[in-house]
Motif scaffolding. Sequence first.
Motif, short mmCIF file in Angstrom:
data_model
loop_
_atom_site.label_atom_id
_atom_site.label_comp_id
_atom_site.label_asym_id
_atom_site.label_seq_id
_atom_site.Cartn_x
_atom_site.Cartn_y
_atom_site.Cartn_z
N ALA A 16 0.83 -1.21 0.00
CA ALA A 16 0.00 0.00 0.00
C ALA A 16 0.86 1.26 0.00
O ALA A 16 0.58 2.22 -0.72
N GLU A 17 1.92 1.29 0.81
CA GLU A 17 2.82 2.45 0.85
C GLU A 17 3.47 2.67 -0.51
O GLU A 17 3.56 3.80 -0.98
N HIS A 18 3.90 1.59 -1.14
CA HIS A 18 4.51 1.69 -2.47
C HIS A 18 3.52 2.28 -3.48
O HIS A 18 3.86 3.17 -4.26
N ARG A 19 2.32 1.78 -3.44
CA ARG A 19 1.29 2.24 -4.39
C ARG A 19 0.98 3.73 -4.20
O ARG A 19 0.92 4.49 -5.16
N LEU A 20 0.79 4.15 -2.93
CA LEU A 20 0.49 5.56 -2.70
C LEU A 20 1.69 6.44 -3.04
O LEU A 20 1.53 7.53 -3.59
N TRP A 21 2.89 5.97 -2.76
CA TRP A 21 4.09 6.75 -3.08
C TRP A 21 4.21 6.99 -4.58
O TRP A 21 4.63 8.06 -5.02
N GLN A 22 3.82 6.03 -5.39
CA GLN A 22 3.86 6.21 -6.85
C GLN A 22 2.94 7.34 -7.29
O GLN A 22 3.19 8.00 -8.29
N ILE A 23 1.90 7.58 -6.54
CA ILE A 23 0.96 8.66 -6.85
C ILE A 23 1.48 10.01 -6.33
O ILE A 23 1.38 11.02 -7.02
N LEU A 24 2.07 10.02 -5.14
CA LEU A 24 2.44 11.27 -4.48
C LEU A 24 3.85 11.78 -4.80
O LEU A 24 4.11 12.99 -4.70
N ARG A 25 4.75 10.91 -5.19
CA ARG A 25 6.17 11.29 -5.30
C ARG A 25 6.44 12.30 -6.39
O ARG A 25 5.68 12.44 -7.34
N LYS A 27 6.29 15.46 -6.70
CA LYS A 27 5.29 16.51 -6.94
C LYS A 27 4.28 16.12 -8.02
O LYS A 27 3.72 16.96 -8.69
N ARG A 28 4.06 14.83 -8.20
CA ARG A 28 3.11 14.36 -9.21
C ARG A 28 1.67 14.65 -8.82
O ARG A 28 0.79 14.68 -9.67
N PHE A 29 1.41 14.78 -7.54
CA PHE A 29 0.04 14.94 -7.07
C PHE A 29 -0.27 16.42 -6.93
O PHE A 29 0.00 17.04 -5.91
N ALA A 30 -0.81 17.01 -7.99
CA ALA A 30 -1.24 18.41 -8.02
C ALA A 30 -0.13 19.38 -7.62
O ALA A 30 -0.40 20.47 -7.13
N GLY A 31 1.11 18.97 -7.79
CA GLY A 31 2.24 19.85 -7.50
C GLY A 31 2.65 19.91 -6.04
O GLY A 31 3.56 20.66 -5.69
N TYR A 32 2.01 19.15 -5.17
CA TYR A 32 2.36 19.16 -3.74
C TYR A 32 3.55 18.25 -3.48
O TYR A 32 3.63 17.16 -4.02
#
Length: 128
Positions: A16-25, A27-32
């Motif tokens: 789960a951590e790996h999956r969410l990190w692929q989304i968030l890392r 600045k891929r997630f809306a620039g955050y």
Amino acid sequence: MLRSRAKTMRSAPTEAEHRLWQILRAKRFAGYKFRRQAPVDFYIADFICLSQRLIIELDGSQHLDNATDMERDAYLRAQGFRIIRIWNNDLFTNEEGVGELILSALRAAPSPQPLSREGRGANGAFNG
């Protein structure tokens, strides 16, 4: 010691951590900008966006009604952080809904609590 443990946790993430990190890392997630397994005073946050004072915790069933988690969350909230907890199963079955929840939390105003030490909490709060 906490930094060493966080580094070890980063090198062996849960699915789960790996999956969410692929989304968030990166600045891929809306620039955050997010960090993962980041030491915050006495604790390690799964994911943290310092600019928005937001901590995201991914939880499995071992966290159900966990008194330690409640104590930890109360401490981190007192340091000016907002915390959202996401069940691993929700991430796997409703990734889009989880993304909407995170985006909504990011766009909400961060805590108005005055911060010290470069935007960190009263005890330094972010140690990474």
